[in-house]
Enzyme design. Sequence first.
Site, short mmCIF file in Angstrom:
data_model
loop_
_atom_site.label_atom_id
_atom_site.label_comp_id
_atom_site.label_asym_id
_atom_site.label_seq_id
_atom_site.Cartn_x
_atom_site.Cartn_y
_atom_site.Cartn_z
N ASP A 1 0.91 -1.38 0.05
CA ASP A 1 0.15 -0.19 -0.06
C ASP A 1 0.84 1.05 -0.01
OD1 ASP A 1 -2.37 -1.28 -0.02
OD2 ASP A 1 -2.35 -1.64 2.10
N VAL A 2 1.96 1.20 0.69
CA VAL A 2 2.92 2.55 0.75
C VAL A 2 3.44 2.73 -0.61
CG1 VAL A 2 3.18 2.13 3.33
CG2 VAL A 2 5.03 1.37 1.48
#
Lengths: 478, 95
Positions: free
Chosen positions: A406-407
Site C-alpha cells: 500500500d505504501v
Amino acid sequence: MTDWEDPIMHDAAAPPAWVSLAYLIAGICFILALRGLSSPESSRRGNRFGMAGMGIAVVTTLVTHEVASLVEILIAIAIGGAIGFVVARRIAMTAMPQLVAAFHSLVGLAAVLVAAAAFLNPSAFGITGADGLILPVSRVEMGLGIAIGAITFSGSVIAFLKLNGNMSGKPILLPVRHVINLGTLAAIIGLIAYFTTDQSPWIFWTVTALSFLIGFLLIIPIGGADMPVVVSMLNSYSGWAAAAMGFTLGNSAMIITGALVGSSGAILSYIMCRAMNRSFLSVIAGGFGGDAAAASGGPTIDRPYKRGSAEDAAFLMSQAEQVIIVPGYGMAVAQAQHVLREMGDLLKKEGVRVKYAIHPVAGRMPGHMNVLLAEANVPYDEVFELEDINSEFAQTDVAFVIGANDVTNPAAKTDRSSPIYGMPVLDVEKAKTVLFVKRSMGGAGYAGVENELFFRDNTMMLLADAKKMVEDIVKALG
Amino acid sequence: MDFISILSIFVLACFVGYYVVWSVTPALHTPLMAVTNAISSVIIVGALIAAAAAGVPGAKWLGLAGVVLASINIFGGFAVTERMLAMYKKKERKG
C-alpha cells in the site's frame, strides 16, 4: 503500623533536599537518554545516561526508606534482571514489536501492583491525611494510576498476541462495541470520582477490573496493520501510568519520566497516523484491515501484467546507475534482510548506487525496517525516510519493492474513491523500472486495495517468496 | 512537595518531552520505544517503597512482585536498546 504514625510520614514534602535533588538528577538523565537518540552516534551514550538515572533512582529510594526486607528486594531484582537480560539477548530482531508490547504489559502490571500496594498500605507512601484516611487527591491519582496501568496491561497483552501470531491479526468486532466501550469508560471515571468521597475497597477493585476489561475491548477490534499506532499508544499509556504514580509519591523522577514517555508515545502515534492519513480516533475505533501477510485469495486478477525472473531482475539492476530498495513488512516476515544486504553489496561491486527508502508505517512498529536493515549491517546513511528520498525516484533506474504494498500505491495520490487516498506514498512508479517482489498476484495489501502499480508498463512482477527471490537474484548476480 | 509544584514539573516535562522526541531521528524510533519502556519502569521506585515497608504483608508482596516485573523491563529494555544501537553503523569509507 504504629511505626509509621510518625507525623513526617504524612507529608510527602518531608524528605531532605538531597533526596529530591537525586530524583531530579535521575529525571535529567532520562531526558538525556532520549536526547541522545537524535543521532546514532550519540545514542549509545544516551542509553548509558538512562541506566545511570535508573541506578540513581533505585539507590536513592533504598537508602532513604527503612528497608525491612532488603534480601527479598535484592532477590526480586536479581530474578527480574536475569529474565530481562536473557530475553533481551536472545530475542530475534524481527520479533521486536512483540517484545516491546510484552514490555509495555509489564510496566502496566507493575503500575497496577504499586497502586494496589499503596491502597493497602497508604501510610508507607505518606498519602494519609490527619484522619488516617487516604488524601482525596491521592485517591484520584491512585485511581488514574491503576486504571491506566490496567488498560496498558490488558491492551498490551492483546497487542502481543496479535503481533506474535497467537491471535489473528483480523479485527474482532463486537456488536455495539462503541456503546460498551464508552459505557465502561464512563463507569471507570464515575467510580474514580466517587472514590474521593468513599474509600471502600470495592470501588478500588471494581475500577481495576473494569480497566482490565476495557484495555482488552479497545485492542481486539484493531487490525494487524494498525499495530504501529497501537504499540505507540500503549507506549504512551505506560508513561502516563508512571506519571500518575509519580503524583501519588510526589516523586519528580517518576513524573518527568512519565511525561517524557507519555509524550513520546503520543508523538509516535501521531506520526504513524499522519503516515496513514488517518485520524487517531478512526484507528482506535478499529475495524480497519486484517493482516497483510495473512490476506489471500483476493479478487481474481485477469488484467495483464509483466512477470519477470530472478535473472531478469539481476540483469536490470546490474545495468542500473541507481537502485532504490523499498522494504516492507513482507521482508520482515520472510526474514529477507540479510540476503537483501548481500544483493546490495553485489550491486555496489558492479558500480550501482544502492539506497533504501523507508515509509514511516512500513512494518509493525515505528522504525521497524531501520532496525532490521541495521541488523543486516546496512549502513544507516544508505537508508532514507520518505520525504528525503521521494524526489529521487524520477532519476532512478530501478525501484526494488520487497514486502511493501500500500505504501507504494499510486492510487493514494490520484484516486479519490480509494480508502488510502491522501496517504503519503513512495513515488516508486516514477522510476524507469519497478521490480515488485510479491508471493502471488492474489491478495491485496492490508487496506484491501488493489495496487495499480502491478499493471503499469514499467512494472515487472517477481512472484515468489521474498527471501527465495532475493537469493536467486544474488545467485544470478554472483 | 505540594500539588502545584508537582503539576508544574509535570507540565514542563511534557514540553521537554515534546521537543526532545521530535528531534529523535525516525531511524531510531524502535530503540526509542525500547528505551522509553525501560525508563518508564522507574515505577520500580513505588514498588520498592511498598516492598520495603513493614506492617502490611499483602502490600509487601505486591511490591516485591512489582519489583520483579519492573526489573525485567529495566534490564531487558536497556539491554535490548544497547543491542539495537550497536547495530547502527555508518558506511565504511574506503581509503
